[in-house]
Design a protein around this motif. Structure first.
Motif, PDB file in Angstrom:
ATOM      1  N   VAL A  94      -6.884   1.530  -0.760  1.00 15.58           N
ATOM      2  CA  VAL A  94      -5.855   2.333  -1.420  1.00 15.58           C
ATOM      3  C   VAL A  94      -6.262   3.441  -2.090  1.00 15.58           C
ATOM      4  O   VAL A  94      -5.733   4.678  -1.919  1.00 15.58           O
ATOM      5  CB  VAL A  94      -5.012   1.435  -2.661  1.00 15.58           C
ATOM      6  N   GLU A  95      -7.469   3.460  -2.858  1.00 20.47           N
ATOM      7  CA  GLU A  95      -8.012   4.632  -3.549  1.00 20.47           C
ATOM      8  C   GLU A  95      -8.422   5.613  -2.264  1.00 20.47           C
ATOM      9  O   GLU A  95      -8.253   6.796  -2.531  1.00 20.47           O
ATOM     10  CB  GLU A  95      -9.282   4.147  -4.423  1.00 20.47           C
ATOM     11  N   ARG A  96      -9.067   5.070  -1.236  1.00 24.74           N
ATOM     12  CA  ARG A  96      -9.432   5.988  -0.179  1.00 24.74           C
ATOM     13  C   ARG A  96      -8.154   6.766   0.336  1.00 24.74           C
ATOM     14  O   ARG A  96      -8.377   7.966   0.676  1.00 24.74           O
ATOM     15  CB  ARG A  96     -10.009   5.206   0.775  1.00 24.74           C
ATOM     16  N   LEU A  97      -7.043   6.078   0.570  1.00 24.27           N
ATOM     17  CA  LEU A  97      -5.950   6.811   1.015  1.00 24.27           C
ATOM     18  C   LEU A  97      -5.247   7.790   0.047  1.00 24.27           C
ATOM     19  O   LEU A  97      -4.818   8.805   0.573  1.00 24.27           O
ATOM     20  CB  LEU A  97      -4.746   5.544   1.316  1.00 24.27           C
ATOM     21  N   VAL A  98      -5.366   7.478  -1.190  1.00 22.76           N
ATOM     22  CA  VAL A  98      -4.885   8.638  -2.123  1.00 22.76           C
ATOM     23  C   VAL A  98      -5.841   9.753  -2.095  1.00 22.76           C
ATOM     24  O   VAL A  98      -5.487  10.893  -2.157  1.00 22.76           O
ATOM     25  CB  VAL A  98      -4.979   7.925  -3.630  1.00 22.76           C
ATOM     26  N   ASP A  99      -7.157   9.420  -1.647  1.00 20.28           N
ATOM     27  CA  ASP A  99      -8.136  10.557  -1.545  1.00 20.28           C
ATOM     28  C   ASP A  99      -7.787  11.478  -0.494  1.00 20.28           C
ATOM     29  O   ASP A  99      -7.670  12.505  -0.455  1.00 20.28           O
ATOM     30  CB  ASP A  99      -9.445  10.096  -1.581  1.00 20.28           C
ATOM     31  N   ILE A 100      -7.495  10.698   0.686  1.00 22.78           N
ATOM     32  CA  ILE A 100      -7.311  11.310   1.982  1.00 22.78           C
ATOM     33  C   ILE A 100      -6.039  12.001   1.921  1.00 22.78           C
ATOM     34  O   ILE A 100      -5.830  13.202   2.283  1.00 22.78           O
ATOM     35  CB  ILE A 100      -6.847  10.272   3.028  1.00 22.78           C
ATOM     36  N   GLY A 155      -1.572 -12.960  12.741  1.00 25.43           N
ATOM     37  CA  GLY A 155      -0.477 -12.646  13.211  1.00 25.43           C
ATOM     38  C   GLY A 155      -0.375 -11.117  13.360  1.00 25.43           C
ATOM     39  O   GLY A 155       0.462 -10.592  13.393  1.00 25.43           O
ATOM     40  N   LYS A 156      -1.617 -10.559  13.471  1.00 20.67           N
ATOM     41  CA  LYS A 156      -1.768  -8.889  13.570  1.00 20.67           C
ATOM     42  C   LYS A 156      -1.247  -7.966  12.362  1.00 20.67           C
ATOM     43  O   LYS A 156      -1.006  -6.851  12.471  1.00 20.67           O
ATOM     44  CB  LYS A 156      -0.923  -8.522  14.833  1.00 20.67           C
ATOM     45  N   THR A 157      -0.865  -8.724  11.256  1.00 20.38           N
ATOM     46  CA  THR A 157      -0.724  -8.175  10.039  1.00 20.38           C
ATOM     47  C   THR A 157      -1.802  -7.155   9.347  1.00 20.38           C
ATOM     48  O   THR A 157      -3.049  -7.874   9.344  1.00 20.38           O
ATOM     49  CB  THR A 157      -0.102  -9.105   8.957  1.00 20.38           C
ATOM     50  N   ARG A 158      -1.484  -5.984   8.926  1.00 16.99           N
ATOM     51  CA  ARG A 158      -2.565  -5.106   8.464  1.00 16.99           C
ATOM     52  C   ARG A 158      -2.813  -5.621   7.016  1.00 16.99           C
ATOM     53  O   ARG A 158      -1.990  -5.959   6.272  1.00 16.99           O
ATOM     54  CB  ARG A 158      -2.506  -3.697   8.481  1.00 16.99           C
ATOM     55  N   LYS A 159      -4.307  -5.964   6.643  1.00 16.33           N
ATOM     56  CA  LYS A 159      -4.682  -6.004   5.158  1.00 16.33           C
ATOM     57  C   LYS A 159      -5.321  -4.968   4.771  1.00 16.33           C
ATOM     58  O   LYS A 159      -6.342  -4.845   5.449  1.00 16.33           O
ATOM     59  CB  LYS A 159      -5.243  -7.595   5.049  1.00 16.33           C
ATOM     60  N   TYR A 160      -5.199  -4.382   3.578  1.00 19.56           N
ATOM     61  CA  TYR A 160      -6.054  -3.421   2.854  1.00 19.56           C
ATOM     62  C   TYR A 160      -6.356  -3.911   1.555  1.00 19.56           C
ATOM     63  O   TYR A 160      -6.099  -4.861   1.001  1.00 19.56           O
ATOM     64  CB  TYR A 160      -4.984  -2.232   2.595  1.00 19.56           C
ATOM     65  N   VAL A 173       0.830  -1.364  -0.054  1.00 19.33           N
ATOM     66  CA  VAL A 173      -0.123  -0.135  -0.076  1.00 19.33           C
ATOM     67  C   VAL A 173       0.939   1.321  -0.061  1.00 19.33           C
ATOM     68  O   VAL A 173       0.656   2.045  -0.535  1.00 19.33           O
ATOM     69  CB  VAL A 173      -0.994  -0.020   1.236  1.00 19.33           C
ATOM     70  N   SER A 174       1.903   1.233   0.793  1.00 19.87           N
ATOM     71  CA  SER A 174       3.009   2.328   0.991  1.00 19.87           C
ATOM     72  C   SER A 174       3.377   2.611  -0.517  1.00 19.87           C
ATOM     73  O   SER A 174       3.716   3.948  -1.073  1.00 19.87           O
ATOM     74  CB  SER A 174       4.111   1.922   1.981  1.00 19.87           C
ATOM     75  N   GLU A 175       3.927   1.496  -1.257  1.00 15.46           N
ATOM     76  CA  GLU A 175       4.512   1.765  -2.541  1.00 15.46           C
ATOM     77  C   GLU A 175       3.444   2.178  -3.456  1.00 15.46           C
ATOM     78  O   GLU A 175       3.820   3.036  -4.284  1.00 15.46           O
ATOM     79  CB  GLU A 175       4.853   0.324  -3.157  1.00 15.46           C
ATOM     80  N   LEU A 176       2.072   1.919  -3.530  1.00 15.19           N
ATOM     81  CA  LEU A 176       1.138   1.962  -4.391  1.00 15.19           C
ATOM     82  C   LEU A 176       0.622   3.439  -4.200  1.00 15.19           C
ATOM     83  O   LEU A 176       0.602   4.382  -5.215  1.00 15.19           O
ATOM     84  CB  LEU A 176       0.054   1.187  -4.054  1.00 15.19           C
ATOM     85  N   THR A 177       0.757   3.999  -2.956  1.00 15.56           N
ATOM     86  CA  THR A 177       0.338   5.283  -2.694  1.00 15.56           C
ATOM     87  C   THR A 177       1.270   6.381  -2.371  1.00 15.56           C
ATOM     88  O   THR A 177       0.950   7.788  -2.502  1.00 15.56           O
ATOM     89  CB  THR A 177      -0.615   5.183  -1.552  1.00 15.56           C
TER      90      THR A 177
END
Length: 101
Positions: free
Chosen positions: A52-58, A42-47, A15-19
């Motif tokens: 991803v689109e929302r993060l770009v908008d934010i 294992g507490k890994t975040r999954k998006y 997600v970091s790479e994409l955004t």
């Protein structure tokens, strides 16, 4: 069946790479309740792709000077309006077909 865009399968690093956002920024937006990843055992975040689109908008709104509080407030208002519209539509359908709840 949900769209592939709603499947929570992407790790925070991708997600970091994409955004172009840092992992810290992404976690901050989660803390501010602007994004809601799921957690694996294992507490890994999954998006999802929608996340991803929302993060770009934010990120664009933040860059334009809009604060996280305002973004969250606008999202809540948008959700409330959508829920109201859906209740009204259900009422109209029920009335048209004479359905009682």
């Amino acid at each position: 069946m949900s769209s592939y865009k709603d499947q929570k399968v992407i790790t925070i690093g991708i997600v970091s790479e994409l955004t172009g956002l840092s992992e810290r920024q992404i976690r901050y937006y989660e803390e501010r309740q602007l994004i809601f990843p799921v957690r694996t055992a294992g507490k890994t975040r999954k998006y999802s792709f929608r996340d991803v689109e929302r993060l770009v908008d934010i990120a664009n709104k933040i860059e334009d000077g809009v604060g996280t509080f305002e973004i969250r407030k606008a999202e809540k208002k948008k959700q409330s309006t959508k829920e109201t519209r859906n209740r009204m539509l259900r009422g109209q359908i029920n009335a048209a077909f004479k359905i009682r709840n």
